[in-house]
Scaffold this active site. Structure first.
Site, PDB file in Angstrom:
ATOM      1  N   HIS A 203       0.020  49.513   3.263  1.00 48.29           N
ATOM      2  CA  HIS A 203      -0.090  50.975   3.200  1.00 48.29           C
ATOM      3  C   HIS A 203       0.690  51.576   2.027  1.00 48.29           C
ATOM      4  O   HIS A 203       0.090  51.963   1.038  1.00 48.29           O
ATOM      5  CB  HIS A 203       0.299  51.647   4.516  1.00 48.29           C
ATOM      6  CG  HIS A 203      -0.519  51.225   5.674  1.00 48.29           C
ATOM      7  ND1 HIS A 203      -1.897  51.285   5.672  1.00 48.29           N
ATOM      8  CD2 HIS A 203      -0.175  50.699   6.888  1.00 48.29           C
ATOM      9  CE1 HIS A 203      -2.373  50.824   6.811  1.00 48.29           C
ATOM     10  NE2 HIS A 203      -1.347  50.458   7.571  1.00 48.29           N
ATOM     11  N   ASP A 254      -7.973  46.787   8.312  1.00 46.98           N
ATOM     12  CA  ASP A 254      -6.968  47.301   9.236  1.00 46.98           C
ATOM     13  C   ASP A 254      -7.545  47.520  10.633  1.00 46.98           C
ATOM     14  O   ASP A 254      -7.821  46.561  11.349  1.00 46.98           O
ATOM     15  CB  ASP A 254      -6.351  48.568   8.663  1.00 46.98           C
ATOM     16  CG  ASP A 254      -5.040  48.954   9.333  1.00 46.98           C
ATOM     17  OD1 ASP A 254      -4.646  48.284  10.293  1.00 46.98           O
ATOM     18  OD2 ASP A 254      -4.414  49.940   8.906  1.00 46.98           O
TER      19      ASP A 254
END
Length: 336
Positions: A203, A254
């Site tokens: 991220h 993800d």
């Protein structure tokens, strides 16, 4: 890369960050923000069993293969028996797997946590002994205190294993790290010896300039999970600042709200264009490298399967530059 008849063969895309069980959350109302979505995710996690993982992950991994992903890093925190089940599912589906077995000291739910680093490492060694490719994966600075990070960093360095960790995904995470440790998440990872050329920060949407400098100095990379970050309201990856510092970038699906490497890469490029105010920030070749080679490097893979695009697909038929058209004009439906 090679064009033979109606087929374009190219290196398979590498999904460097997946939580396969979260595919079941697609289509559900997720609440107002990341933290309310997280409660729904925890409820889903409570009901997972080895049998469920074994069955459902095969389907998710087959979806990834159909979308052009031929390797996946499964960031796994559901338990050790479920980790073995995930590896069995990957073998049945035919996708290359690196099991990013997660260290979890605090927070979350009971099934996520180990009592000590020693317990975690015993589990990791058991997976390695079973012939499963693994990486060290402290979940986050929220879930792993500094003494755990110290030991995990030392182990990953000694064993030359990939180290993956969530960091700087949410402002609250940064605030809590500052309150507990007096530094930001990536600064804490650096202090604890967790940054190296084998480190992947997942991220980094709220990383500041000093943290990015630390990543560049260490040779670490960032895994961008653009469809999930958009879905959860995480924020925008500072793409231009990463590129300026030559920080490698890879991509992951993800939460698997979408399984499409081209969509991940296009969103990455779109953010870069908006931030820079111009169109020529990234080339198709660079984006394809992010989607394949950089992901493989993040997982420690020297080799992984190719994928094939159908040149007769309407999205590619009659185009001047097949690679530009692939990256900017296609969905994963072109792969077969």
């Amino acid at each position: 890369m090679a064009i033979v008849g109606e087929r374009l063969t190219l290196p398979g895309f590498v999904n460097a960050h997946s939580h396969a069980f979260q595919r079941a959350l697609r289509g559900r109302a997720g609440g107002a923000d990341f933290w309310s979505w997280r409660e729904a995710m925890l409820d889903l996690a409570r009901g997972q069993t080895p049998g469920h993982v074994r069955t459902e992950y095969v389907q998710v991994y087959r979806e990834m293969l159909a979308a052009g992903y031929t390797a996946v890093g499964e960031f796994h925190y559901l338990g050790l028996d479920e980790a073995h089940a995930a590896a069995e599912a990957a073998e049945e589906a035919g996708i290359e797997l690196v099991l990013l077995y997660v260290a979890y000291a605090r927070g979350g739910i009971d099934r996520f946590r180990q009592a000590s680093v020693a317990e975690y490492l015993r589990g990791l060694e058991g997976l390695r002994g079973a012939g499963i490719g693994v990486g060290v994966a402290p979940h986050s600075v929220r879930a792993c205190p500094a003494d755990w990070l110290d030991e995990l960093g030392r182990y990953a360095a000694a064993e030359r294993l990939p180290l993956h960790v969530h960091a700087d995904e949410q402002p609250r995470e940064v605030e809590e790290c500052l309150a507990e440790h007096g530094v930001r998440p990536i600064e804490l990872l650096d202090r604890c010896g967790c940054l190296s050329e084998r480190t992947t920060i997942v991220h980094a949407t709220h990383a500041d300039g000093g943290e990015l400098d630390l990543l560049a100095c260490a040779g670490a990379r960032v895994c961008a999970c653009l469809t999930t970050e958009a879905n959860l309201g995480d924020g925008f990856l500072p793409v231009g600042r990463l590129l300026h510092r030559r920080i490698p970038i890879c991509v992951g699906s993800d939460s698997n709200v979408r399984i499409d490497p081209l969509e991940e890469l296009r969103e990455l490029d779109g953010i870069a264009r908006r931030q820079e105010g111009r169109r020529d920030v990234l080339t198709a070749g660079t984006l394809l490298c992010f989607g394949a080679d950089e992901g493989a490097d993040a997982l420690g893979l020297d080799a992984w399967p190719d994928t094939e695009a159908d040149l007769e697909h309407p999205s590619l038929r009659g185009v001047d530059d097949v690679f530009d058209a692939l990256v900017w004009g296609c969905s994963a439906e072109v792969f077969r």
